[in-house]
Design a protein around this motif. Sequence first.
Motif, PDB file in Angstrom:
ATOM      1  N   TYR A  28       0.922  -1.416  -0.005  1.00 16.45           N
ATOM      2  CA  TYR A  28       0.272   0.177  -0.032  1.00 16.45           C
ATOM      3  C   TYR A  28       0.800   1.212  -0.310  1.00 16.45           C
ATOM      4  O   TYR A  28       1.048   2.496  -0.508  1.00 16.45           O
ATOM      5  CB  TYR A  28      -0.729  -0.038   1.126  1.00 16.45           C
ATOM      6  N   PRO A  29       1.869   1.357   1.064  1.00 16.00           N
ATOM      7  CA  PRO A  29       2.767   2.715   0.782  1.00 16.00           C
ATOM      8  C   PRO A  29       3.366   3.227  -0.737  1.00 16.00           C
ATOM      9  O   PRO A  29       3.325   3.315  -1.029  1.00 16.00           O
ATOM     10  CB  PRO A  29       3.685   2.207   2.363  1.00 16.00           C
ATOM     11  N   ASP A  30       3.536   1.714  -1.397  1.00 14.13           N
ATOM     12  CA  ASP A  30       4.342   1.890  -2.788  1.00 14.13           C
ATOM     13  C   ASP A  30       3.072   2.898  -3.809  1.00 14.13           C
ATOM     14  O   ASP A  30       3.240   3.452  -4.495  1.00 14.13           O
ATOM     15  CB  ASP A  30       4.161   0.975  -3.652  1.00 14.13           C
ATOM     16  N   TRP A  31       1.634   2.569  -3.308  1.00 14.44           N
ATOM     17  CA  TRP A  31       0.468   3.303  -4.606  1.00 14.44           C
ATOM     18  C   TRP A  31      -0.434   4.024  -3.684  1.00 14.44           C
ATOM     19  O   TRP A  31      -1.067   4.562  -4.716  1.00 14.44           O
ATOM     20  CB  TRP A  31       0.119   2.078  -6.100  1.00 14.44           C
ATOM     21  N   GLY A  33      -0.591   6.644  -1.392  1.00 13.41           N
ATOM     22  CA  GLY A  33      -0.045   7.993  -0.876  1.00 13.41           C
ATOM     23  C   GLY A  33      -0.354   8.032   0.362  1.00 13.41           C
ATOM     24  O   GLY A  33       0.463   8.602   0.565  1.00 13.41           O
ATOM     25  N   GLU A  34      -1.863   8.216   0.323  1.00 10.12           N
ATOM     26  CA  GLU A  34      -1.532   8.269   2.062  1.00 10.12           C
ATOM     27  C   GLU A  34      -1.428   6.966   3.471  1.00 10.12           C
ATOM     28  O   GLU A  34      -0.885   7.765   4.418  1.00 10.12           O
ATOM     29  CB  GLU A  34      -3.554   8.390   2.434  1.00 10.12           C
ATOM     30  N   VAL A  35      -1.341   5.621   2.451  1.00 13.90           N
ATOM     31  CA  VAL A  35      -0.693   5.050   3.931  1.00 13.90           C
ATOM     32  C   VAL A  35       0.934   5.578   3.625  1.00 13.90           C
ATOM     33  O   VAL A  35       1.389   4.735   2.670  1.00 13.90           O
ATOM     34  CB  VAL A  35      -1.361   3.434   3.650  1.00 13.90           C
ATOM     35  N   ALA A 136      -6.620   5.981  -8.739  1.00  9.06           N
ATOM     36  CA  ALA A 136      -6.325   5.934  -9.564  1.00  9.06           C
ATOM     37  C   ALA A 136      -4.334   5.554  -9.032  1.00  9.06           C
ATOM     38  O   ALA A 136      -4.078   5.107  -9.967  1.00  9.06           O
ATOM     39  CB  ALA A 136      -5.775   7.695  -9.294  1.00  9.06           C
ATOM     40  N   GLY A 137      -4.434   5.460  -8.097  1.00 13.58           N
ATOM     41  CA  GLY A 137      -3.247   4.381  -7.429  1.00 13.58           C
ATOM     42  C   GLY A 137      -3.338   3.190  -7.408  1.00 13.58           C
ATOM     43  O   GLY A 137      -2.804   2.788  -8.492  1.00 13.58           O
TER      44      GLY A 137
END
Length: 144
Positions: A28-31, A33-35, A136-137
């Motif tokens: 999740y941190p890769d795509w 943005g908020e995480v 979008a991510g």
Amino acid sequence: MAEHTSSSITISAAPADVMAVIADFARYPDWTGEVKEAEVLQSDAAGRAEQVRLVMDAGAIKDDQTLAYTWTGDNEVSWTLVKSQMLRSLDGSYILKSAGPSSTEVTYRLTVDVKIPMLGMIKRKAEKVIIDRALAGLKKRVEG
């Protein structure tokens, strides 16, 4: 019942490929943005996450939260808040529908209630920003 915010996007991939990215919390941190951090705390017998700790930075909302996930078949996942520093409640879901041979319509629904006072209009705008960035991510991650 609180009002929810939702949005949909079409992704050029099969539903199973989209769900595989959604279920891969470690990435999740890769795509998203908020995480900024994601840690699976508990999984079910099938290996799907049941509780996940997320460290979030969504501008106005910075939080360390734990969410409980419920998987419905292979095309839907929903979550509710277990604990949080900033939020009173958080309910969300991804619903996937086949939109052709290798295309998936993804609908993301989100309802957030913060502990600090916030106008409903501002809260829904924040929900919309979170949803649109996540979709979008997700699209970029799956199609990339």
